[in-house]
Design a protein around this motif. Sequence first.
Motif, PDB file in Angstrom:
ATOM      1  N   ALA A 131       0.770  -1.546  -0.004  1.00 41.90           N
ATOM      2  CA  ALA A 131       0.155   0.194   0.521  1.00 41.90           C
ATOM      3  C   ALA A 131       0.609   1.379   0.136  1.00 41.90           C
ATOM      4  O   ALA A 131       0.625   2.494  -0.795  1.00 41.90           O
ATOM      5  N   LEU A 135      -0.026   3.671  -2.856  1.00 38.39           N
ATOM      6  CA  LEU A 135      -0.903   4.309  -2.718  1.00 38.39           C
ATOM      7  C   LEU A 135       0.299   5.687  -2.256  1.00 38.39           C
ATOM      8  O   LEU A 135      -0.732   6.578  -2.656  1.00 38.39           O
ATOM      9  N   ALA A 136       1.131   5.432  -1.770  1.00 40.24           N
ATOM     10  CA  ALA A 136       1.373   6.434  -0.413  1.00 40.24           C
ATOM     11  C   ALA A 136       2.710   7.696  -1.221  1.00 40.24           C
ATOM     12  O   ALA A 136       2.828   8.640  -1.086  1.00 40.24           O
ATOM     13  N   ALA A 139       3.166  10.223  -7.453  1.00 42.09           N
ATOM     14  CA  ALA A 139       2.687   9.583  -8.544  1.00 42.09           C
ATOM     15  C   ALA A 139       3.392   9.442  -9.548  1.00 42.09           C
ATOM     16  O   ALA A 139       3.453   8.482 -10.537  1.00 42.09           O
ATOM     17  N   SER A 142       4.603   6.267  -8.100  1.00 40.62           N
ATOM     18  CA  SER A 142       3.991   5.162  -8.453  1.00 40.62           C
ATOM     19  C   SER A 142       4.327   3.943  -9.168  1.00 40.62           C
ATOM     20  O   SER A 142       4.538   3.006  -9.650  1.00 40.62           O
ATOM     21  N   LEU A 196      -4.614   5.438   4.021  1.00 43.57           N
ATOM     22  CA  LEU A 196      -4.288   4.939   2.519  1.00 43.57           C
ATOM     23  C   LEU A 196      -5.166   5.078   1.074  1.00 43.57           C
ATOM     24  O   LEU A 196      -5.194   6.296   0.236  1.00 43.57           O
ATOM     25  N   GLN A 197      -5.495   4.448   1.357  1.00 44.21           N
ATOM     26  CA  GLN A 197      -6.869   4.043   0.212  1.00 44.21           C
ATOM     27  C   GLN A 197      -7.562   5.003   0.111  1.00 44.21           C
ATOM     28  O   GLN A 197      -7.972   5.605  -0.419  1.00 44.21           O
ATOM     29  N   ALA A 200      -5.927   7.662  -2.376  1.00 41.60           N
ATOM     30  CA  ALA A 200      -5.320   7.899  -3.147  1.00 41.60           C
ATOM     31  C   ALA A 200      -5.938   7.891  -4.722  1.00 41.60           C
ATOM     32  O   ALA A 200      -7.352   7.798  -4.321  1.00 41.60           O
ATOM     33  N   GLY A 201      -5.565   8.437  -5.670  1.00 44.57           N
ATOM     34  CA  GLY A 201      -6.566   8.196  -6.514  1.00 44.57           C
ATOM     35  C   GLY A 201      -6.782   6.591  -7.459  1.00 44.57           C
ATOM     36  O   GLY A 201      -6.335   5.980  -6.935  1.00 44.57           O
ATOM     37  N   GLU A 204      -4.132   4.011  -8.392  1.00 46.03           N
ATOM     38  CA  GLU A 204      -2.810   4.250  -7.591  1.00 46.03           C
ATOM     39  C   GLU A 204      -4.219   2.593  -6.442  1.00 46.03           C
ATOM     40  O   GLU A 204      -3.399   1.691  -6.319  1.00 46.03           O
ATOM     41  N   LEU A 205      -5.090   3.014  -6.697  1.00 49.42           N
ATOM     42  CA  LEU A 205      -5.884   1.462  -6.012  1.00 49.42           C
ATOM     43  C   LEU A 205      -6.380   0.292  -6.999  1.00 49.42           C
ATOM     44  O   LEU A 205      -6.327  -0.282  -6.022  1.00 49.42           O
ATOM     45  N   PHE A 208      -3.050  -1.521  -6.329  1.00 49.89           N
ATOM     46  CA  PHE A 208      -3.340  -2.494  -5.146  1.00 49.89           C
ATOM     47  C   PHE A 208      -4.196  -3.127  -4.995  1.00 49.89           C
ATOM     48  O   PHE A 208      -3.763  -4.455  -4.657  1.00 49.89           O
TER      49      PHE A 208
END
Length: 359
Positions: A131, A135-136, A139, A142, A196-197, A200-201, A204-205, A208
Amino acid sequence: MNRHMTGQGTTTDRTGQDRSGRTCCRRHGGRTWLRAKAWGAAILLAAVTVLDLFAGDIRLSPADIFSALSGDGSSEAARILVLVRLPRVLTALTAGAALALSGAQMQSIFRNRLADPHIMGVSAGAGLGAAVAALALPAAMSPAFTGLSMAAAASAGALASAALILAVSFRMKRSSSLLICGVMAGFIISAIISILQFGAGAEELKMFYSWSAGNFTGTGMGGVTIMAVALLAGTAIAAANAKGLDIMLFGDEFALLSGARPRQTRTAALFSASLMTGAVTAFCGPIGFVGIVAPHMARRLSGTARHAAVLPMSMATGGLFGVTADLLCQAGSLPVPAGSMMALTGIPFVLAMIISGKD
């Protein structure tokens, strides 16, 4: 009088010999039946494994499979088998065996037949690592965390969680206290992942969620090798710890009175399970239920609670469970995540086990 006594002694000796003979026959018969079950499980595992090699969008003939396995890698079918299907099948086989062996150890040290490898928070730690990577991070960074990079981040989280658990285990005298700490750690990590979720965008989600759904595809032979090494190391530790696990079935107090070292036995089992669970979760995502179901199947097939028989049988049933789930995932027109298929096939077995009350 002496003859009578001699006759009685002879009769008694013969009766004792008959009883000992019947006992030996029962033991020999039990061992023969156990070997037959083991061979049956091995043959079934080999058959399902070979069948899983044929599962996929592109149909391969037995001639294609044989030529690819014999070393002819020039054809398109050979590349599909070697680069896609063989790593997928080996991943399912290795992951199922590792999680089943971890679950058998967890159920023994906690004396809880519903304990599984994820109960101590190792999988949650792997999820936190994934995560953070997906997520963190900014961008721009990631997208770099895909494939082995995502697995590396999850491995780091699993190792950190395992190190924390092992450090706590040295200070805990009872398995129940350690179990509570592991469950609480899992809840805390899950809460951090939820935070974190939330921030997140969409991309990213998606990355994950693709990892957290659980999957046997896309690992590659490098990931299979890492999981196999973890499985071999965990198996060696579990085999050396088998007698201690037998004593742990009677509780910590009995283990102490019998001269055993429950704390060392528990630490070794936790290290073995954390090593295997962390490696599998890092590459495959969280895969549930096989660590609960496979040890129960192993105990029923082996007919004993002795870990010398239960541990190898758990690996065989876990591997069979993993390959069967992968085969079912590939059977439909749309691919199904392995984690979901494990749950769909494992939940009915667990419910039947609870309702029957046999375990």
